[in-house]
Each structure stands twice: as structure tokens, then as C-alpha cells.
Design a protein around this motif. Sequence first.
Motif, mmCIF file in Angstrom:
data_model
loop_
_atom_site.group_PDB
_atom_site.id
_atom_site.type_symbol
_atom_site.label_atom_id
_atom_site.label_comp_id
_atom_site.label_asym_id
_atom_site.label_seq_id
_atom_site.Cartn_x
_atom_site.Cartn_y
_atom_site.Cartn_z
ATOM 1 N N TRP A 139 -2.056 -9.095 -15.819
ATOM 2 C CA TRP A 139 -1.433 -9.994 -17.062
ATOM 3 C C TRP A 139 -0.310 -9.507 -17.508
ATOM 4 C CZ3 TRP A 139 -3.888 -14.531 -18.227
ATOM 5 C CH2 TRP A 139 -4.856 -14.722 -17.840
ATOM 6 N N ASN A 140 0.169 -8.142 -17.193
ATOM 7 C CA ASN A 140 1.454 -7.795 -17.722
ATOM 8 C C ASN A 140 2.649 -8.220 -16.829
ATOM 9 O OD1 ASN A 140 1.162 -6.175 -15.527
ATOM 10 N ND2 ASN A 140 0.868 -4.238 -16.888
ATOM 11 N N GLY A 141 2.413 -9.002 -15.653
ATOM 12 C CA GLY A 141 3.179 -9.607 -14.956
ATOM 13 C C GLY A 141 3.642 -8.753 -13.711
ATOM 14 N N GLU A 142 2.997 -7.797 -13.500
ATOM 15 C CA GLU A 142 3.213 -6.952 -12.205
ATOM 16 C C GLU A 142 2.731 -7.774 -11.141
ATOM 17 O OE1 GLU A 142 1.466 -3.126 -12.942
ATOM 18 O OE2 GLU A 142 2.862 -2.624 -14.173
ATOM 19 N N VAL A 143 3.545 -7.894 -9.984
ATOM 20 C CA VAL A 143 2.959 -8.271 -8.762
ATOM 21 C C VAL A 143 2.945 -7.133 -7.776
ATOM 22 C CG1 VAL A 143 3.820 -10.031 -6.858
ATOM 23 C CG2 VAL A 143 4.332 -10.491 -9.115
ATOM 24 N N HIS A 144 1.669 -7.244 -6.887
ATOM 25 C CA HIS A 144 1.233 -6.144 -5.896
ATOM 26 C C HIS A 144 0.914 -6.805 -4.804
ATOM 27 C CE1 HIS A 144 1.044 -3.330 -9.186
ATOM 28 N NE2 HIS A 144 0.235 -4.248 -9.848
ATOM 29 N N GLN A 145 1.449 -6.485 -3.582
ATOM 30 C CA GLN A 145 0.945 -7.230 -2.262
ATOM 31 C C GLN A 145 0.398 -5.961 -1.265
ATOM 32 O OE1 GLN A 145 4.815 -8.776 -1.176
ATOM 33 N NE2 GLN A 145 4.207 -10.699 -2.201
ATOM 34 N N ALA A 146 -0.223 -6.566 -0.480
ATOM 35 C CA ALA A 146 -1.089 -5.896 0.746
ATOM 36 C C ALA A 146 -1.018 -6.661 1.861
ATOM 37 C CB ALA A 146 -1.943 -5.144 0.385
ATOM 38 N N ASN A 147 -0.874 -6.146 3.110
ATOM 39 C CA ASN A 147 -1.323 -7.118 4.174
ATOM 40 C C ASN A 147 -2.371 -6.416 5.311
ATOM 41 O OD1 ASN A 147 0.580 -5.812 6.464
ATOM 42 N ND2 ASN A 147 1.890 -6.032 4.807
ATOM 43 N N TRP A 148 -2.773 -7.234 6.172
ATOM 44 C CA TRP A 148 -3.684 -6.680 7.343
ATOM 45 C C TRP A 148 -2.934 -7.593 8.551
ATOM 46 C CZ3 TRP A 148 -5.269 -7.833 2.323
ATOM 47 C CH2 TRP A 148 -6.283 -6.981 1.847
ATOM 48 N N GLU A 149 -3.053 -6.808 9.641
ATOM 49 C CA GLU A 149 -2.874 -7.309 10.926
ATOM 50 C C GLU A 149 -3.937 -8.227 11.348
ATOM 51 O OE1 GLU A 149 -2.083 -4.609 13.872
ATOM 52 O OE2 GLU A 149 -0.251 -3.499 12.858
ATOM 53 N N LEU A 150 -3.655 -9.362 12.071
ATOM 54 C CA LEU A 150 -4.492 -10.186 12.761
ATOM 55 C C LEU A 150 -5.401 -9.672 13.836
ATOM 56 C CD1 LEU A 150 -2.667 -13.496 12.829
ATOM 57 C CD2 LEU A 150 -4.500 -12.694 10.985
ATOM 58 N N PRO A 151 -6.423 -9.772 14.247
ATOM 59 C CA PRO A 151 -7.256 -9.475 15.348
ATOM 60 C C PRO A 151 -6.807 -10.086 16.459
ATOM 61 C CG PRO A 151 -8.622 -10.386 13.492
ATOM 62 C CD PRO A 151 -7.360 -10.523 13.133
ATOM 63 N N ASP A 152 -6.991 -9.413 17.489
ATOM 64 C CA ASP A 152 -6.359 -9.626 19.013
ATOM 65 C C ASP A 152 -7.083 -10.948 19.597
ATOM 66 O OD1 ASP A 152 -4.669 -7.520 18.960
ATOM 67 O OD2 ASP A 152 -6.172 -6.347 20.048
ATOM 68 N N ASN A 153 -8.141 -11.372 19.159
ATOM 69 C CA ASN A 153 -8.810 -12.606 19.518
ATOM 70 C C ASN A 153 -8.271 -13.916 18.790
ATOM 71 O OD1 ASN A 153 -10.182 -11.474 17.267
ATOM 72 N ND2 ASN A 153 -12.140 -12.593 18.168
ATOM 73 N N TRP A 154 -7.399 -13.555 17.653
ATOM 74 C CA TRP A 154 -7.086 -14.808 16.942
ATOM 75 C C TRP A 154 -5.439 -15.150 17.487
ATOM 76 C CZ3 TRP A 154 -7.929 -14.406 10.872
ATOM 77 C CH2 TRP A 154 -9.147 -14.329 10.725
ATOM 78 N N VAL A 155 -5.060 -14.310 18.033
ATOM 79 C CA VAL A 155 -3.506 -14.575 18.519
ATOM 80 C C VAL A 155 -3.578 -15.238 19.937
ATOM 81 C CG1 VAL A 155 -1.418 -13.642 19.153
ATOM 82 C CG2 VAL A 155 -2.727 -12.732 16.975
ATOM 83 N N LYS A 156 -2.955 -16.394 20.085
ATOM 84 C CA LYS A 156 -2.767 -17.021 21.246
ATOM 85 C C LYS A 156 -1.911 -16.309 22.127
ATOM 86 C CE LYS A 156 -5.584 -20.474 19.979
ATOM 87 N NZ LYS A 156 -6.852 -20.777 20.547
#
Length: 156
Positions: A139-156
Motif C-alpha cells: 500500500w505504500n507503493g513498494e514493489v517486490h519480486q521473486a522468481n522460481w525456476e520451472l521444473p524440468d518436466n515442464w520444459v520441452k
Amino acid sequence: MARRKNTFWNRNKFKLSGLILILPIYFLYEQLQPPVFPDAWEEKQVGPFEIAIQPLNNDAPYAHHEDWVKDFSAFVNEGEVSDIRQGYVNIGEEPVPLDTLQQDDVGILHGSELLQHVHAIAPQQFEPQHRVWVTLQTWNGEVHQANWELPDNWVK
């Protein structure tokens, strides 16, 4: 008195009514079987929040209102959901800018204090460099980000 013709339909139409009585039992059995979801992914720190996400299945993204999406559940394990002004999830090489995300209703976290759900914006096919990105704005306007790698069985 009128005589009925001995046709295939007249001899077997009662079997159709029996089938109609049996089919609901099959569908009730199918509905009572709980779905098996993949395991939740590791928790990540997203600013003041600790978030864990869980895909609802291991299928490829599907078309939803002219977009490709993948469904996830998000658990806010640390921090209050009410402190999040808006949250988005997308899959790609980098997070989509907040200005772009705000123009559409796809990728928005929604739900209750216990569980958030999201139709994450996704490409039609996953590549090895793609990641799942969570973008949260407080609500104070701060933006936070995080990420996860995709599992191997999802990648073609």
C-alpha cells in the motif's frame, strides 16, 4: 387394439432408461475422488512476505480469454494478505512491468487470507530460461519480486 411393431427400438428402449439411472452413480464416484496436486514449491522471501506457490497441475498452459495462462495457488506464510495492494504472477524470461500488468485482469492474485489463486500469464510453450515471477505491490507503493525456476518436466 393397436399392435406394436417388433422393432429394435421398441424391444430395447427400456435399456436406455436404465442407463440414465446408472450414469449419475459413475459421475458421483468421479466427483468424490479428490484431485492429486503437485507439491508446493519452496518458499521465497518477497519483500516483507514469505510466499510459496503450488501449480494446480503439470499440464501445459491453456488459452483463457485470448491469453495463455497456467493456474497456481499461492500461500502467504509470513505477512498479512491485507498488506498487499496488488499481486501478479507471470511466466517468462523477466517479470512483466507493473504498468503493463495493471492494464489487464490476467495474472492477478485473488482469494482469501488462507489461499490465493492466480491464472499466471504464460507463453504457449516453456523454454529453459523461463521462470515464474511473483510481483507484489504494498500500500505504500513498494514493489517486490521473486522468481522460481520451472521444473524440468515442464520444459520441452
